[in-house]
Design a protein around this motif. Sequence first.
Motif, mmCIF file in Angstrom:
data_model
loop_
_atom_site.group_PDB
_atom_site.id
_atom_site.type_symbol
_atom_site.label_atom_id
_atom_site.label_comp_id
_atom_site.label_asym_id
_atom_site.label_seq_id
_atom_site.Cartn_x
_atom_site.Cartn_y
_atom_site.Cartn_z
ATOM 1 N N ILE A 63 1.096 -0.944 -0.004
ATOM 2 C CA ILE A 63 0.191 -0.036 0.104
ATOM 3 C C ILE A 63 0.855 1.204 0.118
ATOM 4 O O ILE A 63 1.607 1.286 0.661
ATOM 5 N N ASP A 64 0.998 2.215 -1.111
ATOM 6 C CA ASP A 64 1.565 3.238 -1.568
ATOM 7 C C ASP A 64 0.293 5.139 -0.656
ATOM 8 O O ASP A 64 -0.579 4.706 -1.508
ATOM 9 N N SER A 65 1.027 5.837 -0.150
ATOM 10 C CA SER A 65 0.545 6.577 0.223
ATOM 11 C C SER A 65 1.557 7.434 -0.341
ATOM 12 O O SER A 65 2.679 7.987 -0.186
ATOM 13 N N LYS A 66 0.995 8.736 -1.144
ATOM 14 C CA LYS A 66 1.598 10.618 -1.849
ATOM 15 C C LYS A 66 1.963 11.133 -0.852
ATOM 16 O O LYS A 66 0.241 11.718 -0.030
ATOM 17 N N SER A 67 2.842 11.955 -0.741
ATOM 18 C CA SER A 67 3.216 13.540 0.360
ATOM 19 C C SER A 67 3.574 14.366 -0.723
ATOM 20 O O SER A 67 4.107 13.966 -1.047
ATOM 21 N N LYS B 112 6.729 -1.972 7.242
ATOM 22 C CA LYS B 112 6.778 -0.142 6.922
ATOM 23 C C LYS B 112 8.043 -0.134 6.102
ATOM 24 O O LYS B 112 8.590 -0.177 6.389
ATOM 25 N N SER C 96 5.328 3.619 1.975
ATOM 26 C CA SER C 96 4.321 1.689 1.377
ATOM 27 C C SER C 96 4.619 1.911 2.853
ATOM 28 O O SER C 96 5.741 1.112 3.873
ATOM 29 N N LYS C 97 4.075 0.298 2.722
ATOM 30 C CA LYS C 97 4.040 -0.759 3.761
ATOM 31 C C LYS C 97 3.131 -1.902 3.152
ATOM 32 O O LYS C 97 2.431 -1.481 1.980
ATOM 33 N N THR D 3 7.525 15.702 -4.173
ATOM 34 C CA THR D 3 6.851 14.358 -4.115
ATOM 35 C C THR D 3 7.454 13.243 -2.670
ATOM 36 O O THR D 3 8.483 12.739 -3.961
ATOM 37 N N VAL E 178 7.002 8.993 -1.521
ATOM 38 C CA VAL E 178 6.060 8.201 -1.638
ATOM 39 C C VAL E 178 6.106 7.547 0.840
ATOM 40 O O VAL E 178 7.441 6.917 0.324
#
Length: 140
Positions: free
Chosen positions: A4-8, A61, A40-41, A36, A38
């Motif tokens: 699962i990736d989430s961008k900041s 993580k 991820s975990k 930007t 990423v």
Amino acid sequence: MLRIDSKSTRYLNKIKIDDYDLERLGLYLKKDYIYTYVISKEVEEKWIPGRDMPYHIVKRKLPIDIEIEFNIKESIDFNGRYKRIEKFLESAKEKILTINEEESGFKIYYTEITNIQRGIGNDKITIKFRCYPDIYSLKN
């Protein structure tokens, strides 16, 4: 295993490593620099009978890679400045990378200079910071 990736995405004005401002090395950012990264975990999905959606069990993580392009202040001795930057980055392992005057940041696992651009009054260097995924405070 599922990733699962989430961008900041954030504006960047100032970078410090353990309260040492990188501008002291002659590195500065262009105005309103946007970067930007990423987060991820790896998770395991666990399905339970009678439940429509699975539970996510976080297994680990993953490291965070932050790649930043810096401008380099004009200098008579570019190679000398580059050597000072390189030497400083070699000693940055396990120090805290903070952004925009924040009091917490990412602990650096390693640094790498990935690109050098030379030009009259337009020298640039790209530094990749690989960091641990947790947030660490400068105040202990």
